[in-house]
Write a protein that holds these residues in place. Sequence first.
Motif, PDB file in Angstrom:
ATOM      1  N   ASP A  41      48.215  36.891  34.873  1.00 43.74           N
ATOM      2  CA  ASP A  41      49.573  36.395  35.079  1.00 43.74           C
ATOM      3  C   ASP A  41      50.621  37.156  34.276  1.00 43.74           C
ATOM      4  OD1 ASP A  41      48.515  35.362  32.754  1.00 43.74           O
ATOM      5  OD2 ASP A  41      49.102  33.301  33.141  1.00 43.74           O
ATOM      6  N   GLY A  42      50.306  38.369  33.891  1.00 42.48           N
ATOM      7  CA  GLY A  42      51.277  39.211  33.201  1.00 42.48           C
ATOM      8  C   GLY A  42      50.955  39.391  31.739  1.00 42.48           C
ATOM      9  N   GLY A  43      51.788  40.156  31.088  1.00 44.06           N
ATOM     10  CA  GLY A  43      51.543  40.524  29.708  1.00 44.06           C
ATOM     11  C   GLY A  43      51.579  39.371  28.731  1.00 44.06           C
ATOM     12  N   HIS A  44      50.912  39.581  27.606  1.00 44.26           N
ATOM     13  CA  HIS A  44      50.855  38.581  26.547  1.00 44.26           C
ATOM     14  C   HIS A  44      52.221  38.413  25.876  1.00 44.26           C
ATOM     15  CE1 HIS A  44      49.328  36.378  23.114  1.00 44.26           C
ATOM     16  NE2 HIS A  44      49.868  37.292  22.312  1.00 44.26           N
ATOM     17  N   ARG A  49      56.233  40.841  29.786  1.00 44.06           N
ATOM     18  CA  ARG A  49      56.366  40.010  30.998  1.00 44.06           C
ATOM     19  C   ARG A  49      57.724  40.226  31.659  1.00 44.06           C
ATOM     20  NH1 ARG A  49      54.240  36.395  27.516  1.00 44.06           N
ATOM     21  NH2 ARG A  49      56.202  35.257  27.327  1.00 44.06           N
ATOM     22  N   ALA A  50      58.782  40.354  30.835  1.00 49.06           N
ATOM     23  CA  ALA A  50      60.126  40.530  31.389  1.00 49.06           C
ATOM     24  C   ALA A  50      60.284  41.878  32.079  1.00 49.06           C
ATOM     25  CB  ALA A  50      61.167  40.381  30.269  1.00 49.06           C
ATOM     26  N   ARG A  51      59.747  42.917  31.494  1.00 46.41           N
ATOM     27  CA  ARG A  51      59.932  44.266  32.053  1.00 46.41           C
ATOM     28  C   ARG A  51      58.963  44.573  33.185  1.00 46.41           C
ATOM     29  NH1 ARG A  51      60.646  49.627  29.320  1.00 46.41           N
ATOM     30  NH2 ARG A  51      60.758  51.042  31.073  1.00 46.41           N
ATOM     31  N   PHE A  52      57.733  44.019  33.100  1.00 45.40           N
ATOM     32  CA  PHE A  52      56.702  44.284  34.105  1.00 45.40           C
ATOM     33  C   PHE A  52      56.134  42.968  34.628  1.00 45.40           C
ATOM     34  CE2 PHE A  52      56.750  47.903  31.187  1.00 45.40           C
ATOM     35  CZ  PHE A  52      56.984  48.938  32.073  1.00 45.40           C
ATOM     36  N   PRO A  53      56.945  42.166  35.312  1.00 40.60           N
ATOM     37  CA  PRO A  53      56.476  40.855  35.766  1.00 40.60           C
ATOM     38  C   PRO A  53      55.285  40.986  36.719  1.00 40.60           C
ATOM     39  CG  PRO A  53      58.581  41.409  36.784  1.00 40.60           C
ATOM     40  CD  PRO A  53      58.300  42.468  35.762  1.00 40.60           C
ATOM     41  N   GLY A  54      54.284  40.181  36.456  1.00 38.49           N
ATOM     42  CA  GLY A  54      53.111  40.164  37.323  1.00 38.49           C
ATOM     43  C   GLY A  54      52.128  41.299  37.111  1.00 38.49           C
ATOM     44  N   CYS A  55      52.431  42.223  36.224  1.00 35.84           N
ATOM     45  CA  CYS A  55      51.505  43.328  35.970  1.00 35.84           C
ATOM     46  C   CYS A  55      50.346  42.816  35.120  1.00 35.84           C
ATOM     47  CB  CYS A  55      52.217  44.464  35.231  1.00 35.84           C
ATOM     48  SG  CYS A  55      51.123  45.843  34.790  1.00 35.84           S
ATOM     49  N   PRO A  56      49.117  42.887  35.631  1.00 31.57           N
ATOM     50  CA  PRO A  56      47.990  42.451  34.810  1.00 31.57           C
ATOM     51  C   PRO A  56      47.877  43.314  33.553  1.00 31.57           C
ATOM     52  CG  PRO A  56      47.206  43.489  36.825  1.00 31.57           C
ATOM     53  CD  PRO A  56      48.698  43.428  36.917  1.00 31.57           C
ATOM     54  N   GLU A  57      47.464  42.683  32.469  1.00 35.19           N
ATOM     55  CA  GLU A  57      47.363  43.376  31.189  1.00 35.19           C
ATOM     56  C   GLU A  57      45.951  43.286  30.628  1.00 35.19           C
ATOM     57  OE1 GLU A  57      48.901  43.121  26.571  1.00 35.19           O
ATOM     58  OE2 GLU A  57      49.980  41.978  28.080  1.00 35.19           O
ATOM     59  N   ILE A  92      48.199  48.485  36.277  1.00 34.72           N
ATOM     60  CA  ILE A  92      47.643  47.688  35.196  1.00 34.72           C
ATOM     61  C   ILE A  92      48.212  48.256  33.906  1.00 34.72           C
ATOM     62  CG2 ILE A  92      45.561  49.122  34.941  1.00 34.72           C
ATOM     63  CD1 ILE A  92      44.000  46.460  34.468  1.00 34.72           C
ATOM     64  N   GLY A  93      48.373  47.408  32.918  1.00 33.16           N
ATOM     65  CA  GLY A  93      48.947  47.875  31.668  1.00 33.16           C
ATOM     66  C   GLY A  93      48.169  47.395  30.464  1.00 33.16           C
ATOM     67  N   LEU A  94      48.548  47.940  29.322  1.00 29.53           N
ATOM     68  CA  LEU A  94      47.981  47.494  28.055  1.00 29.53           C
ATOM     69  C   LEU A  94      48.909  47.877  26.930  1.00 29.53           C
ATOM     70  CD1 LEU A  94      46.862  50.376  26.881  1.00 29.53           C
ATOM     71  CD2 LEU A  94      44.821  49.783  28.136  1.00 29.53           C
ATOM     72  N   GLY A  95      48.848  47.119  25.873  1.00 35.73           N
ATOM     73  CA  GLY A  95      49.644  47.409  24.691  1.00 35.73           C
ATOM     74  C   GLY A  95      48.776  48.109  23.665  1.00 35.73           C
ATOM     75  N   VAL A  96      49.409  48.948  22.873  1.00 35.56           N
ATOM     76  CA  VAL A  96      48.683  49.638  21.803  1.00 35.56           C
ATOM     77  C   VAL A  96      49.530  49.575  20.539  1.00 35.56           C
ATOM     78  CG1 VAL A  96      49.527  51.937  22.468  1.00 35.56           C
ATOM     79  CG2 VAL A  96      47.426  51.719  21.130  1.00 35.56           C
ATOM     80  N   PHE A 122      53.146  39.440  18.214  1.00 33.14           N
ATOM     81  CA  PHE A 122      53.011  38.363  17.236  1.00 33.14           C
ATOM     82  C   PHE A 122      51.711  37.610  17.480  1.00 33.14           C
ATOM     83  CE2 PHE A 122      57.577  39.002  17.812  1.00 33.14           C
ATOM     84  CZ  PHE A 122      57.979  39.195  16.496  1.00 33.14           C
ATOM     85  N   TYR A 123      50.942  37.405  16.435  1.00 34.40           N
ATOM     86  CA  TYR A 123      49.720  36.602  16.519  1.00 34.40           C
ATOM     87  C   TYR A 123      49.383  36.081  15.132  1.00 34.40           C
ATOM     88  CZ  TYR A 123      47.356  40.802  14.732  1.00 34.40           C
ATOM     89  OH  TYR A 123      46.972  41.875  13.972  1.00 34.40           O
ATOM     90  N   HIS A 124      48.375  35.258  15.060  1.00 29.26           N
ATOM     91  CA  HIS A 124      47.944  34.714  13.781  1.00 29.26           C
ATOM     92  C   HIS A 124      46.425  34.720  13.711  1.00 29.26           C
ATOM     93  CE1 HIS A 124      47.514  31.188  16.360  1.00 29.26           C
ATOM     94  NE2 HIS A 124      46.565  30.833  15.527  1.00 29.26           N
ATOM     95  N   TYR A 125      45.936  34.635  12.521  1.00 26.26           N
ATOM     96  CA  TYR A 125      44.509  34.462  12.307  1.00 26.26           C
ATOM     97  C   TYR A 125      44.309  33.620  11.054  1.00 26.26           C
ATOM     98  CZ  TYR A 125      44.718  38.006   8.620  1.00 26.26           C
ATOM     99  OH  TYR A 125      45.032  38.697   7.486  1.00 26.26           O
ATOM    100  N   THR A 126      43.150  33.018  10.964  1.00 22.75           N
ATOM    101  CA  THR A 126      42.805  32.192   9.822  1.00 22.75           C
ATOM    102  C   THR A 126      41.561  32.756   9.165  1.00 22.75           C
ATOM    103  OG1 THR A 126      43.703  30.260  10.973  1.00 22.75           O
ATOM    104  CG2 THR A 126      42.264  29.836   9.081  1.00 22.75           C
ATOM    105  N   ASP A 127      41.614  32.878   7.856  1.00 22.31           N
ATOM    106  CA  ASP A 127      40.435  33.293   7.103  1.00 22.31           C
ATOM    107  C   ASP A 127      40.236  32.318   5.945  1.00 22.31           C
ATOM    108  OD1 ASP A 127      42.233  34.055   5.114  1.00 22.31           O
ATOM    109  OD2 ASP A 127      41.953  36.206   5.447  1.00 22.31           O
TER     110      ASP A 127
END
Length: 146
Positions: A41-44, A49-57, A92-96, A122-127
């Motif tokens: 359903d598009g990019g994370h 999502r705004a620039r490439f709507p519907g492009c699977p990532e 298809i796209g991907l972020g790096v 942006f993301y989070h993790y717990t350690d």
Amino acid sequence: MPTGRNRYHDARYARQIAGRGTYLLAFVGGEPVGHASLLWDGGHAEPVRARFPGCPEINALAVATAWQSQGIGTALIRAAETLATQRGCRQIGLGVDDGNPRAAALYLRLGYRETDLHYMDFYHYTDETGRHEVADPCRFLIKQLA
């Protein structure tokens, strides 16, 4: 795959069950050695999502350190591309992460091209020390599919 305290694998599998993604796992001799999440359903990230709507990532691509440089990342990417092509997707796209030139080199070698879209992931993790919020500068790459 063990999900750990962050429950990432659980979330990716739930996305698959809901029909919004496909969670790809790579095994060697019964041992999980890599994964990638294909977001239908598009990019994370919102700017993607705004620039490439519907492009699977292709998202969350990772290979265990001991198994890197052995074709597993390439195999996961190719599997994602095959699934996208079967669904009739034209790209298809991907972020790096800007700090990961090794991954960027792989993606460019596999036919992904720069889009000039730079964004913060942006993301989070717990350690064992608690929850950590992360913001990584990234760029988005696109590949045209046959």
